[in-house]
Design an enzyme around this catalytic site. Structure first.
Site, short mmCIF file in Angstrom:
data_model
loop_
_atom_site.label_atom_id
_atom_site.label_comp_id
_atom_site.label_asym_id
_atom_site.label_seq_id
_atom_site.Cartn_x
_atom_site.Cartn_y
_atom_site.Cartn_z
N GLY A 351 -20.18 71.76 34.98
CA GLY A 351 -19.78 70.36 35.02
C GLY A 351 -19.44 69.86 33.63
O GLY A 351 -18.45 69.16 33.41
N GLU A 388 -25.36 64.85 29.26
CA GLU A 388 -24.97 65.59 28.05
C GLU A 388 -25.44 64.87 26.79
O GLU A 388 -25.88 65.52 25.83
CB GLU A 388 -23.45 65.79 28.02
CG GLU A 388 -22.87 66.50 29.24
CD GLU A 388 -23.62 67.76 29.62
OE1 GLU A 388 -24.07 68.50 28.72
OE2 GLU A 388 -23.77 68.01 30.83
N HIS A 391 -28.99 65.50 25.85
CA HIS A 391 -29.21 66.80 25.19
C HIS A 391 -29.04 66.71 23.67
O HIS A 391 -29.51 67.59 22.96
CB HIS A 391 -28.20 67.83 25.70
CG HIS A 391 -28.60 68.51 26.96
ND1 HIS A 391 -29.82 69.13 27.12
CD2 HIS A 391 -27.92 68.72 28.12
CE1 HIS A 391 -29.88 69.68 28.33
NE2 HIS A 391 -28.74 69.44 28.96
N GLU A 410 -33.00 71.46 30.72
CA GLU A 410 -32.12 70.92 31.75
C GLU A 410 -32.82 69.95 32.69
O GLU A 410 -32.23 68.97 33.15
CB GLU A 410 -31.48 72.06 32.56
CG GLU A 410 -30.57 72.95 31.73
CD GLU A 410 -29.37 72.21 31.14
OE1 GLU A 410 -29.12 71.05 31.50
OE2 GLU A 410 -28.68 72.82 30.29
#
Length: 968
Positions: A351, A388, A391, A410
């Site tokens: 993704g 994202e 992260h 994750e």
């Protein structure tokens, strides 16, 4: 590239001088590559060519490795400091059609333990030889480096192996220089190419996907997460293109190659200290939009020029800044970089990917066009961006030591992505939607005996295929669920404080999961929160053993018990647990609508007298599904819950209305409660207007559809669902002024889709006529699609199912001409809805032709076809007949492979199908890759389906028949 984004020219000179000197070498390397590729396949390499294997090298690694280069893990001999890498991707093919890149790299490293062996990762690279060796070694600071004795490429473990004549000295620093050529393939891994058409012209771009083990395909490197270093990148690229990487670029310069090619050379500032899997670089001719000049963090959204011109990046730009600000406050640490580039790629396997400073996305995960994109598309963009960006701190600034703790990286990003998206879109109620999007789905997987713990032992995760197999729903969704549970029982504020301490302590370093527990414990202690055990002791039971408990509460006695919940109670759990599959369970509960104090179940059985109820009372546990467990009750309390749902369903919190349905259906499949009790939890739906209960019922009834859509049960079942959905259909018909308006509430927009989808599939009066008329209107005027973006998937599917080849060919043409990825995705799915077997077979054949269906979409498309009862056997035959080709050309380590097996086999419920699965396993035992665990899950699930059908088919038929006749 626009002005204002360059580091000064003066600083750039140092990098530029070094980079120019190797241009001639890089050009020469490109000539060698094709020759060497064929030569290595035909004859043993000589000492002066790029070899692929050393003397005596085996094609497979021994089960008990004897030599260091036969181990998949690097020895603890070196600590990398920095890399200087120059790469030149060719965006036009050689005469033989091959696309290549060439380059050179210098890695500076410290010797930690004396050794006469250098192991550095390399995969599918051909090297220039220096006096018969693959590399040049020199010592830094005046010391002398040992002579090279022998070098070769160890293909099975993906190493460049260099034996030395004498040892490297501990504490000394060395440089290793290599020159190489690789194929710029379309395999979506490492340094690869992506293709797309713009105004009929084929465009090629070069991009990367390093995670988890493909940086070694771009240049030789110590390709493990703990081997952090600083990266200095230089890219050589054609005029008319732009080069991007993790850091800000210096001002590009023009260069001329010895054979007269005029090119651009772009060098980049040093990265922060980071892992190889976070490195990214792109060469493309994309356009971009950016945040205001002078902003503290430069934000740029990159995409195809047409997409940018159409404003498809505007929503991403609008939300990136607020989400970054949210995480800065949440982590209490400023964003570590000066810029955040986000780029939408036409070809991308995942993704998105959290490359530090240059996040790569599928187009559907970054681009949004309000004219054609649905609210679901918009939510996907917001949550993926949030995932994202989460992260950037958790995963990038602080990185887990090894892939066995991937769940922490994750799972955490998945959990907090909903917090970030909730901040960016406060009206969407995203912090509740995590229950539907992540938790309910993964509970079905984790209820299998073939599931796996969140955290594995390092020794069990060695090979690249082992690592790839961890990128599954357990890692992402269960990881998110247990962290959400932890945050709930220590409070979100304390959770955030502990995270901040963890990030501050370990920034630019690597950790194991215990480091997080330690910092969260400190935050718990500082806040004075009392827990029955330490954070680590409580959480170890949730991460070190697979599965979760079903908690049974007897409201007549107050007795509470727990048991490992298995969807198939007859399945054998052959993986022992040091905790005997018992958990420390935080039980939140309400009695007759009033919240009670949380209770900890710390043993297999306990008694809480407060959980007894009087004659007019009822009890529900696991409020808002904050805990990762299912709940069962005594029959009396079940009856009272069902009565409350039928008479006053809104007295029960909306998430718990969804939970009651999901728990009951899964408990029934596990033979803990009756199937008729589970079905009874849906009776109130004719009065329910909220999305979450309806969506949960939809998913559970979908299982009945899968099991019965080829049997006599299907008719009465459709009749029952028709009765339940008709009031919802009429509600939205009225709310939207006969389907002409969009509901204001985010979840209402979703539930409108449920009303239309169920309405058309069960024959609600006027539904199919509506969808076919809308679709025909579009066919009559293809340039003016008036169908609401939210409803397009359902409308397209319904119309194509009702139609024939004319409708299918029209939709295929619109798919091929779609310039917006989210629209193409809707059509890709809808094309699988046809009831014509020959069209489905044709569609399957398209899946293996990348010019028809992109490689990134192939496995999804096969799954869509398998979701059609007519297409399922066709898809199964297709993947069995073509597995060799699929496996070898679509990547055995692809994250989609597990989904492919799950999707194609989810209807399996007969002995014949079970034997077919066993045969498939036997036939392909050596080429299952990341699909191996999914195949075991499919076998287990098929057995459970067989048992469930044998027990329930007649019972279910009778129940639905009575319900539609009114004789209950």
């Amino acid at each position: 590239m626009g002005k204002g984004f360059f580091i000064s020219k003066v600083v750039a000179v140092v990098c530029v001088v070094v980079a120019i000197s190797a241009v001639a070498t890089i050009i020469a390397l490109s000539v060698v590559y094709a020759q060497e590729k064929s030569k290595n396949q035909e004859t043993p390499a000589t000492a002066t060519t790029a070899t692929t294997a050393g003397p005596g090298t085996q094609t497979t690694t021994p089960s008990t490795p004897k030599e260091p280069w036969q181990h998949y893990r690097l020895p603890d001999s070196f600590s990398p400091i920095s890399y200087n890498v120059t790469l030149w991707p060719r965006l036009t093919p050689k005469p033989d059609g091959l696309y290549i890149f060439s380059g050179y790299s210098t890695v500076l490293f410290t010797c930690v333990n004396e050794t006469d062996l250098i192991l550095i990762h390399s995969n599918k690279l051909n090297f220039t030889m220096f006096d018969g060796y693959h590399a040049q070694l020199k010592a830094v600071d005046g010391a002398s480096a040992p002579q090279l004795k022998k070098s070769w490429l160890e293909v099975p473990t993906q190493y460049l192996v260099i034996q030395l004549s004498s040892p490297l000295q501990a504490g000394s620093t060395y440089e290793l220089f290599t020159e190489f050529v690789g194929e710029l393939a379309d395999d979506l891994g490492g340094f690869y190419r992506s293709e797309y058409y713009e105004d009929g012209v084929l465009k090629i771009l070069a991009t990367t996907q390093m995670q988890p083990t493909d940086a070694r395909k771009a240049f030789p490197c110590f390709d493990e997460p703990a081997m952090k270093a600083v990266f200095h990148m230089t890219l050589i690229h054609p005029h008319g293109t732009v080069a991007l990487s993790n850091s800000m670029n210096y001002e590009p310069i023009n260069i001329t190659t010895p054979d007269g090619l005029n090119l651009i050379q772009t060098s980049f500032g040093p990265t922060e200290i980071m892992s190889t899997y976070l490195l990214a670089f792109v060469v493309c001719d994309f356009g971009f939009i950016q945040s205001d000049l002078g902003a503290e963090v430069l934000i740029r959204i990159w995409a195809r020029r047409k997409a940018i011109d159409e404003g498809q990046g505007a929503y991403a730009l609008e939300k990136t800044g607020p989400i970054l600000s949210f995480f800065e406050k949440y982590y209490k640490i400023p964003y570590p970089l000066k810029k955040s580039d986000q780029i939408a790629l036409p070809d991308f396997s995942a993704g998105a990917m959290e490359n530090w400073g240059l996040i790569t996305y599928r187009e559907t995960a970054l681009l949004y066009n309000p004219a054609v994109s649905s609210n679901g598309d918009k939510e996907w963009v917001a949550t993926v961006i949030s995932h994202e960006l989460a992260h950037m701190w958790f995963g990038n600034l602080v990185t887990t030591k090894w892939w066995n703790d991937l769940w922490l990286n994750e799972g955490f990003a998945t959990y907090v992505s909903y917090l970030g998206a909730n901040y960016a879109e406060p009206d969407w109620n995203m912090s509740d939607l995590i229950v539907l999007n992540e938790i309910i789905g993964v509970m079905a997987v984790d209820a299998l005996a073939s599931s796996h713990p969140l955290s594995s032992k390092e020794a069990d995760v060695m090979r690249p295929e082992d690592i790839n197999a961890l990128f599954d729903s357990i890692t992402y969704s269960k990881g998110a669920a247990v962290l959400r549970m932890l945050s709930s029982f220590i409070t979100e504020e304390v959770f955030s404080n502990g995270l901040s301490m963890y990030l501050e302590e370990f920034k630019y370093k690597n950790t194991v999961y215990q480091d997080l527990w330690k910092n969260l414990q400190t935050a718990v202690d500082n806040a004075g929160i009392q827990l029955p055990h330490s954070v680590e002791v409580i959480m170890n039971r949730w991460i070190l053993q697979m599965g979760f408990p079903v908690v049974t509460i007897d409201t007549s006695t107050g007795k509470i018990s727990q048991k490992h919940f298995l969807l198939n109670p007859d399945s054998v759990v052959d993986v022992p647990s040091e905790f005997n599959y018992e958990w420390f369970v935080p039980i939140t509960w309400i009695k007759t609508g009033v919240a009670k104090d949380q209770y900890w179940l710390l043993t297999k059985e306990a008694t809480n007298s407060d959980m007894t109820i009087g004659a007019s009372e009822w009890l529900i546990a696991n409020i808002d599904m904050k805990g990762f467990y299912r709940v069962n009750y005594d029959s009396e309390n079940w009856d009272r819950i069902l009565t409350k749902l039928s008479t006053q369903h809104q007295a029960i919190p909306v998430i718990n209305r969804a939970q009651i349905i999901d728990d009951a259906f899964n408990l029934a499949r596990a033979k803990i409660v009756s199937t008729t009790l589970a079905l009874s939890t849906t009776r109130f739906l004719n009065a329910e207007l909220e999305y979450m209960p309806w969506q949960t019922a939809t998913r559970n009834l979908d299982y009945f559809v899968l099991m019965f859509d080829r049997s006599e049960v299907y008719g009465p079942m459709q009749g029952y669902i028709n009765k339940k959905v008709t009031p919802l259909f009429k509600h939205f018909e009225e709310l939207t002024a006969n389907w002409t308006k969009i509901p204001e509430k985010h979840t209402d927009q979703y539930n409108q889709v449920n009303a239309l989808s169920w309405g058309c599939s069960t024959g609600v009066e006027g539904c199919k006529e509506l969808t076919t008329a809308w679709f025909k209107e579009w066919m009559d005027n293809p340039d003016n699609n008036k169908i609401s973006p939210n409803l397009r998937t359902t409308v397209y599917c319904s119309a194509i199912a009702e139609g024939g080849v004319v409708e299918w060919d029209f939709a295929w043409g619109m798919y091929k001409n779609a310039t917006i990825a989210s629209e193409a995705e809707k059509l890709l799915y809808a094309l699988s809805c046809t009831e014509k077997p020959w069209l489905l077979n044709r569609y399957l054949e398209y899946c293996l032709v990348p010019t028809m269906i992109r490689k990134q979409d192939a496995t999804f498309t096969i799954n869509y076809i398998a979701g059609n009862p007519i297409g399922q056997p066709l898809a199964w035959d297709f993947i069995r007949a073509n597995w060799d080709h699929i496996f070898n050309n679509y990547g055995g380590g692809s994250m989609s492979f597990g989904r492919l097996i799950n999707g194609v086999t989810k209807r399996f419920s007969s002995e014949f199908e079970y034997k077919q699965l066993l045969q498939f396993k036997e036939d392909n035992i050596n080429q299952l890759g990341s699909a191996a665990s999914s195949l075991e899950q499919a076998l287990e699930r098929t057995k459970a389906n067989m048992d469930w059908l044998a027990l329930n088919k007649k019972l279910v038929f009778d129940w639905f028949t009575k319900e539609i006749s009114g004789t209950v």
